[in-house]
Write an enzyme that holds these catalytic residues in place. Structure first.
Site, PDB file in Angstrom:
ATOM      1  N   ASP A  18       4.480   8.339  16.464  1.00 25.09           N
ATOM      2  CA  ASP A  18       3.644   8.319  15.260  1.00 25.09           C
ATOM      3  C   ASP A  18       2.757   9.561  15.193  1.00 25.09           C
ATOM      4  O   ASP A  18       2.295  10.053  16.227  1.00 25.09           O
ATOM      5  CB  ASP A  18       2.777   7.054  15.280  1.00 25.09           C
ATOM      6  CG  ASP A  18       2.166   6.740  13.934  1.00 25.09           C
ATOM      7  OD1 ASP A  18       2.605   7.320  12.924  1.00 25.09           O
ATOM      8  OD2 ASP A  18       1.237   5.914  13.890  1.00 25.09           O
ATOM      9  N   ASN A  20       3.418  12.509  13.043  1.00 26.90           N
ATOM     10  CA  ASN A  20       3.996  13.777  12.585  1.00 26.90           C
ATOM     11  C   ASN A  20       3.348  14.271  11.294  1.00 26.90           C
ATOM     12  O   ASN A  20       3.024  15.453  11.157  1.00 26.90           O
ATOM     13  CB  ASN A  20       5.505  13.630  12.360  1.00 26.90           C
ATOM     14  CG  ASN A  20       6.293  13.512  13.646  1.00 26.90           C
ATOM     15  OD1 ASN A  20       5.818  13.875  14.710  1.00 26.90           O
ATOM     16  ND2 ASN A  20       7.504  12.989  13.544  1.00 26.90           N
ATOM     17  N   ASN A  66      10.909   2.673   6.278  1.00 25.82           N
ATOM     18  CA  ASN A  66      10.662   4.086   5.945  1.00 25.82           C
ATOM     19  C   ASN A  66      11.397   4.557   4.691  1.00 25.82           C
ATOM     20  O   ASN A  66      11.078   5.619   4.144  1.00 25.82           O
ATOM     21  CB  ASN A  66      11.033   5.004   7.113  1.00 25.82           C
ATOM     22  CG  ASN A  66      10.027   4.983   8.240  1.00 25.82           C
ATOM     23  OD1 ASN A  66      10.338   5.324   9.370  1.00 25.82           O
ATOM     24  ND2 ASN A  66       8.795   4.573   7.952  1.00 25.82           N
ATOM     25  N   ARG A 186       2.647   4.023  22.049  1.00 24.26           N
ATOM     26  CA  ARG A 186       2.494   4.447  20.653  1.00 24.26           C
ATOM     27  C   ARG A 186       1.503   5.598  20.601  1.00 24.26           C
ATOM     28  O   ARG A 186       0.420   5.524  21.176  1.00 24.26           O
ATOM     29  CB  ARG A 186       2.006   3.310  19.756  1.00 24.26           C
ATOM     30  CG  ARG A 186       1.901   3.787  18.296  1.00 24.26           C
ATOM     31  CD  ARG A 186       1.633   2.681  17.315  1.00 24.26           C
ATOM     32  NE  ARG A 186       1.732   3.214  15.948  1.00 24.26           N
ATOM     33  CZ  ARG A 186       2.211   2.562  14.918  1.00 24.26           C
ATOM     34  NH1 ARG A 186       2.658   1.329  15.076  1.00 24.26           N
ATOM     35  NH2 ARG A 186       2.256   3.115  13.723  1.00 24.26           N
ATOM     36  N   SER A 194       4.469  -2.463  14.611  1.00 24.21           N
ATOM     37  CA  SER A 194       5.267  -1.949  13.488  1.00 24.21           C
ATOM     38  C   SER A 194       6.729  -2.397  13.517  1.00 24.21           C
ATOM     39  O   SER A 194       7.639  -1.599  13.283  1.00 24.21           O
ATOM     40  CB  SER A 194       5.175  -0.419  13.427  1.00 24.21           C
ATOM     41  OG  SER A 194       3.850  -0.011  13.144  1.00 24.21           O
TER      42      SER A 194
END
Length: 240
Positions: A18, A20, A66, A186, A194
């Protein structure tokens, strides 16, 4: 770096990669710039995992949710996925790393599905490390597809209802015979699961790093393993 206990290396490490987008925004760049630099962090994580003796590394690359991101970003991610397969698979094979894509690959283009099949076929007999890339994956989807598979076997008379137990269901998940997750990492400071590997992380140790994924390097990974080695895993049992 602090040295690891070689007798207490987690067999299966899973990472929610996570940060980016935020990394790119902090630099005044488009989000895809962050995703491209995230690929560099993937290379370093894979190299480190192989070096220290982790057997399975699962990376959450693209969730089934996504698809709801802006179309331009999704298209760029698909192009990056294709490019990464082209550039990285031969390196993985050379380093004796097996590649699995976990998820509903039917959601991808025919050309991407073909590249996935070729990559998995090329590396299927490699043994140094199994690299799972979770793409178009969701933990709920995984459990549902496993349940449907077992229901179909019952319908066809290949499986009795009384034969279904936790082990049988686990074998029907996309991770199949792989060990359960020992450590879930994470990045980016968020503290959520998630919808990732919901069954497989039942007894995993959780480690949350404030570092954004493109900056997650060997040193950060090492710190996560050190934290894991300092914990006492009880698997539901009482303290000794």
């Amino acid at each position: 770096m602090v040295e690891l206990d070689p007798n207490n290396i987690p067999q299966h490490v899973a990472i929610i990669m996570d940060g980016n987008g935020r990394w790119a925004q902090q630099k005044g760049k488009m989000r895809i710039f962050g995703h491209k630099n995230g690929v560099k962090a993937v290379r370093e994580a894979v190299s480190y995992a192989r070096k220290v003796g982790i057997k399975v590394l699962t990376l959450y690359a693209f969730s089934s949710e996504n698809w709801n991101r802006p179309k331009k970003e999704v298209n760029a991610l698909m192009a990056l996925f294709m490019q990464a397969l082209d550039l990285e698979v031969k390196k993985l094979h050379k380093n004796n790393i097996k590649l699995n894509i976990l998820g509903d690959v039917t959601g991808f283009s025919a050309s991407l599905q073909n590249k996935i099949h070729q990559a998995e076929k090329l590396t299927e007999n490699n043994t140094a490390l199994t690299l799972n890339i979770a793409a178009n994956y969701g933990g709920c989807w995984d459990i549902v597809q496993a349940t449907k598979s077992l229901a179909q076997q019952v319908k066809e008379g290949k499986l009795a209802v009384d034969e279904i137990n936790a082990q049988v269901l686990q074998q029907a998940l996309v991770t199949k015979e792989q060990p359960q997750v020992d450590l879930l990492i994470r990045t980016s400071g968020e503290q959520r699961i998630s919808n990732f590997l919901l069954w497989q992380i039942a007894y995993a140790e959780l480690y949350f790093s404030d570092v954004l994924w493109p900056d997650f390097n060997e040193k950060e990974f090492n710190e996560a393993i050190i934290a894991y080695q300092q914990r006492h895993r009880r698997f539901g049992g009482a303290e000794e």
